[in-house]
Design a protein around this motif. Structure first.
Motif, mmCIF file in Angstrom:
data_model
loop_
_atom_site.group_PDB
_atom_site.id
_atom_site.type_symbol
_atom_site.label_atom_id
_atom_site.label_comp_id
_atom_site.label_asym_id
_atom_site.label_seq_id
_atom_site.Cartn_x
_atom_site.Cartn_y
_atom_site.Cartn_z
ATOM 1 N N SER A 1 0.802 -1.226 0.000
ATOM 2 C CA SER A 1 0.000 0.000 0.000
ATOM 3 C C SER A 1 0.836 1.279 0.000
ATOM 4 O O SER A 1 0.296 2.354 -0.236
ATOM 5 N N GLN A 2 2.134 1.187 0.258
ATOM 6 C CA GLN A 2 2.980 2.382 0.300
ATOM 7 C C GLN A 2 3.075 3.039 -1.069
ATOM 8 O O GLN A 2 3.300 2.364 -2.069
ATOM 9 N N SER A 3 2.911 4.364 -1.099
ATOM 10 C CA SER A 3 3.074 5.082 -2.362
ATOM 11 C C SER A 3 4.543 5.433 -2.600
ATOM 12 O O SER A 3 4.962 5.623 -3.735
ATOM 13 N N THR A 4 5.320 5.524 -1.522
ATOM 14 C CA THR A 4 6.759 5.748 -1.630
ATOM 15 C C THR A 4 7.453 4.452 -1.255
ATOM 16 O O THR A 4 7.169 3.871 -0.210
ATOM 17 N N TYR A 5 8.342 4.001 -2.140
ATOM 18 C CA TYR A 5 9.050 2.746 -1.884
ATOM 19 C C TYR A 5 10.449 2.847 -2.468
ATOM 20 O O TYR A 5 10.743 3.707 -3.291
ATOM 21 N N TYR A 6 11.294 1.969 -2.038
ATOM 22 C CA TYR A 6 12.678 1.891 -2.499
ATOM 23 C C TYR A 6 12.902 0.457 -2.962
ATOM 24 O O TYR A 6 12.165 -0.446 -2.590
ATOM 25 N N TYR A 7 13.896 0.259 -3.803
ATOM 26 C CA TYR A 7 14.064 -1.075 -4.356
ATOM 27 C C TYR A 7 15.529 -1.448 -4.486
ATOM 28 O O TYR A 7 16.412 -0.613 -4.560
ATOM 29 N N GLN A 8 15.739 -2.744 -4.508
ATOM 30 C CA GLN A 8 17.049 -3.340 -4.790
ATOM 31 C C GLN A 8 16.870 -4.144 -6.068
ATOM 32 O O GLN A 8 15.915 -4.921 -6.194
ATOM 33 N N PHE A 9 17.783 -3.954 -7.024
ATOM 34 C CA PHE A 9 17.728 -4.650 -8.311
ATOM 35 C C PHE A 9 18.810 -5.700 -8.346
ATOM 36 O O PHE A 9 19.956 -5.437 -8.012
ATOM 37 N N GLN A 10 18.441 -6.907 -8.759
ATOM 38 C CA GLN A 10 19.409 -8.005 -8.817
ATOM 39 C C GLN A 10 19.248 -8.754 -10.133
ATOM 40 O O GLN A 10 18.149 -9.170 -10.498
ATOM 41 N N VAL A 11 20.363 -8.922 -10.850
ATOM 42 C CA VAL A 11 20.372 -9.763 -12.046
ATOM 43 C C VAL A 11 20.506 -11.199 -11.569
ATOM 44 O O VAL A 11 21.453 -11.542 -10.862
#
Length: 96
Positions: free
Chosen positions: A82-92
């Motif tokens: 439900s969060q409108s602000t989020y952060y992410y980690q990208f992994q190949v």
């Protein structure tokens, strides 16, 4: 943000219509050869990417040439957060 031979240009998480995480991601091949890639984006509520993840989504792209940017769909079985602000980690996960 990136991993191995791919850099993330943008990411947009959203409901896939079934209540799970979906969305799109734009990635660029920053390597020197074409790759087919599989990847995972893991979403967090805080900027330091700590604590329990909100969920993750996976995707793939075929035959991405060096310097090419592609837009791909992400899918998941994790429920949409439900969060409108989020952060992410990208992994190949794989390049071949």
């Amino acid at each position: 943000i990136g991993d191995k031979d791919f850099a993330v240009q943008s990411i947009q998480a959203g409901n896939d219509g079934l209540g799970d995480i979906g969305g799109t991601i734009r990635i660029t091949n920053v390597g020197t050869q074409a790759y087919t890639v599989t990847f995972t984006a893991t979403f967090f509520a805080n900027q330091n990417l700590s604590g329990q993840p909100l969920g993750s989504a996976e995707g793939s792209a075929e035959s991405v040439a060096p310097g090419q940017t592609v837009t791909e769909t992400m899918t998941s079985e994790d429920p949409m957060f439900s969060q409108s602000t989020y952060y992410y980690q990208f992994q190949v996960d794989s390049e071949f």
